[in-house]
Scaffold this motif. Structure first.
Motif, PDB file in Angstrom:
ATOM      1  N   ILE A  69       2.348  44.534 -42.438  1.00  0.00           N
ATOM      2  CA  ILE A  69       3.120  45.780 -42.480  1.00  0.00           C
ATOM      3  C   ILE A  69       4.055  45.718 -43.686  1.00  0.00           C
ATOM      4  CG2 ILE A  69       4.836  47.191 -41.287  1.00  0.00           C
ATOM      5  CD1 ILE A  69       3.548  46.350 -38.670  1.00  0.00           C
ATOM      6  N   GLU A  70       3.929  46.725 -44.538  1.00  0.00           N
ATOM      7  CA  GLU A  70       4.759  46.797 -45.741  1.00  0.00           C
ATOM      8  C   GLU A  70       5.708  47.983 -45.649  1.00  0.00           C
ATOM      9  OE1 GLU A  70       1.750  45.112 -49.179  1.00  0.00           O
ATOM     10  OE2 GLU A  70       2.061  47.264 -49.042  1.00  0.00           O
ATOM     11  N   ASN A  71       6.844  47.846 -46.324  1.00  0.00           N
ATOM     12  CA  ASN A  71       7.814  48.934 -46.469  1.00  0.00           C
ATOM     13  C   ASN A  71       8.210  49.543 -45.128  1.00  0.00           C
ATOM     14  OD1 ASN A  71       7.674  48.783 -49.378  1.00  0.00           O
ATOM     15  ND2 ASN A  71       5.676  49.738 -49.188  1.00  0.00           N
ATOM     16  N   CYS A  72       8.407  48.690 -44.169  1.00  0.00           N
ATOM     17  CA  CYS A  72       8.767  49.122 -42.819  1.00  0.00           C
ATOM     18  C   CYS A  72      10.225  49.581 -42.804  1.00  0.00           C
ATOM     19  CB  CYS A  72       8.569  47.966 -41.847  1.00  0.00           C
ATOM     20  SG  CYS A  72       8.770  48.405 -40.129  1.00  0.00           S
ATOM     21  N   PRO A  73      10.498  50.808 -42.321  1.00  0.00           N
ATOM     22  CA  PRO A  73      11.888  51.246 -42.223  1.00  0.00           C
ATOM     23  C   PRO A  73      12.698  50.269 -41.361  1.00  0.00           C
ATOM     24  CG  PRO A  73      10.399  53.088 -41.826  1.00  0.00           C
ATOM     25  CD  PRO A  73       9.562  51.843 -41.861  1.00  0.00           C
ATOM     26  N   ALA A  74      13.941  50.059 -41.730  1.00  0.00           N
ATOM     27  CA  ALA A  74      14.783  49.073 -41.051  1.00  0.00           C
ATOM     28  C   ALA A  74      14.888  49.326 -39.550  1.00  0.00           C
ATOM     29  CB  ALA A  74      16.166  49.036 -41.682  1.00  0.00           C
ATOM     30  N   TYR A  75      15.039  50.594 -39.161  1.00  0.00           N
ATOM     31  CA  TYR A  75      15.200  50.847 -37.731  1.00  0.00           C
ATOM     32  C   TYR A  75      13.918  50.526 -36.960  1.00  0.00           C
ATOM     33  CZ  TYR A  75      12.495  55.199 -37.370  1.00  0.00           C
ATOM     34  OH  TYR A  75      11.493  56.124 -37.334  1.00  0.00           O
ATOM     35  N   VAL A  76      12.757  50.723 -37.585  1.00  0.00           N
ATOM     36  CA  VAL A  76      11.488  50.382 -36.926  1.00  0.00           C
ATOM     37  C   VAL A  76      11.365  48.867 -36.804  1.00  0.00           C
ATOM     38  CG1 VAL A  76       8.961  50.490 -37.109  1.00  0.00           C
ATOM     39  CG2 VAL A  76      10.345  52.508 -37.662  1.00  0.00           C
ATOM     40  N   ARG A  77      11.704  48.147 -37.861  1.00  0.00           N
ATOM     41  CA  ARG A  77      11.634  46.677 -37.832  1.00  0.00           C
ATOM     42  C   ARG A  77      12.556  46.126 -36.751  1.00  0.00           C
ATOM     43  NH1 ARG A  77       8.251  43.206 -38.189  1.00  0.00           N
ATOM     44  NH2 ARG A  77       7.511  44.105 -40.112  1.00  0.00           N
ATOM     45  N   GLU A  78      13.778  46.633 -36.681  1.00  0.00           N
ATOM     46  CA  GLU A  78      14.725  46.166 -35.661  1.00  0.00           C
ATOM     47  C   GLU A  78      14.197  46.456 -34.262  1.00  0.00           C
ATOM     48  OE1 GLU A  78      18.524  47.924 -36.517  1.00  0.00           O
ATOM     49  OE2 GLU A  78      18.566  47.052 -38.522  1.00  0.00           O
ATOM     50  N   TRP A  79      13.614  47.609 -34.069  1.00  0.00           N
ATOM     51  CA  TRP A  79      13.059  47.983 -32.778  1.00  0.00           C
ATOM     52  C   TRP A  79      11.881  47.070 -32.407  1.00  0.00           C
ATOM     53  CZ3 TRP A  79      11.642  53.773 -31.557  1.00  0.00           C
ATOM     54  CH2 TRP A  79      11.501  53.934 -30.184  1.00  0.00           C
ATOM     55  N   MET A  80      11.026  46.797 -33.398  1.00  0.00           N
ATOM     56  CA  MET A  80       9.898  45.897 -33.159  1.00  0.00           C
ATOM     57  C   MET A  80      10.398  44.523 -32.743  1.00  0.00           C
ATOM     58  SD  MET A  80       7.414  47.002 -36.321  1.00  0.00           S
ATOM     59  CE  MET A  80       6.330  45.597 -36.176  1.00  0.00           C
ATOM     60  N   ASP A  81      11.428  44.047 -33.410  1.00  0.00           N
ATOM     61  CA  ASP A  81      12.001  42.729 -33.075  1.00  0.00           C
ATOM     62  C   ASP A  81      12.580  42.725 -31.674  1.00  0.00           C
ATOM     63  OD1 ASP A  81      11.231  41.817 -35.559  1.00  0.00           O
ATOM     64  OD2 ASP A  81      13.228  42.036 -36.456  1.00  0.00           O
ATOM     65  N   ARG A  82      13.248  43.802 -31.281  1.00  0.00           N
ATOM     66  CA  ARG A  82      13.824  43.881 -29.930  1.00  0.00           C
ATOM     67  C   ARG A  82      12.733  43.933 -28.866  1.00  0.00           C
ATOM     68  NH1 ARG A  82      17.557  47.713 -32.142  1.00  0.00           N
ATOM     69  NH2 ARG A  82      16.326  49.360 -31.180  1.00  0.00           N
ATOM     70  N   GLU A  83      11.609  44.564 -29.159  1.00  0.00           N
ATOM     71  CA  GLU A  83      10.510  44.660 -28.202  1.00  0.00           C
ATOM     72  C   GLU A  83       9.890  43.281 -27.925  1.00  0.00           C
ATOM     73  OE1 GLU A  83       9.012  47.253 -26.412  1.00  0.00           O
ATOM     74  OE2 GLU A  83      10.722  48.468 -26.980  1.00  0.00           O
ATOM     75  N   ARG A  84      10.050  42.351 -28.838  1.00  0.00           N
ATOM     76  CA  ARG A  84       9.503  40.998 -28.633  1.00  0.00           C
ATOM     77  C   ARG A  84      10.286  40.231 -27.583  1.00  0.00           C
ATOM     78  NH1 ARG A  84       8.983  39.926 -34.861  1.00  0.00           N
ATOM     79  NH2 ARG A  84       7.095  41.092 -35.204  1.00  0.00           N
ATOM     80  N   ASP A  85      11.563  40.560 -27.456  1.00  0.00           N
ATOM     81  CA  ASP A  85      12.449  39.820 -26.556  1.00  0.00           C
ATOM     82  C   ASP A  85      12.197  40.105 -25.105  1.00  0.00           C
ATOM     83  OD1 ASP A  85      13.586  38.781 -28.816  1.00  0.00           O
ATOM     84  OD2 ASP A  85      15.185  40.251 -28.860  1.00  0.00           O
TER      85      ASP A  85
END
Length: 85
Positions: A69-85
């Protein structure tokens, strides 16, 4: 605005450039495209303006399955990271 999907090739990769709003409805369409043109896939999210929960979960799964995944908007990246938890 709905999701716009553009396909291109970069060396040995298929690049899907996404722009607009990414919602659950588009996830099914993306899955079809991936099944039809499966090589090493890069998702370029530079112009994604909005993503819903289903889209974020889908993107997380794509990344877990080896897609880049390239050029991922910051809010999407943060959300993806939170979904892992």
């Amino acid at each position: 605005m709905t999701l716009r999907i553009e396909r291109s090739a970069r060396q040995r990769f298929t690049v899907f450039s996404l722009s607009g709003r990414m919602k659950a409805e588009q996830v099914a369409e993306l899955k079809k495209l991936f099944d039809r043109d499966y090589r090493n896939i890069i998702l370029d999210l530079r112009d994604v303006t909005l993503a819903d929960r289903d889209a974020v979960r889908f993107l997380r799964g794509c990344e877990a399955n080896g897609m880049k995944i390239e050029n991922c908007p910051a809010y999407v990246r943060e959300w993806m990271d939170r979904e892992r938890d």
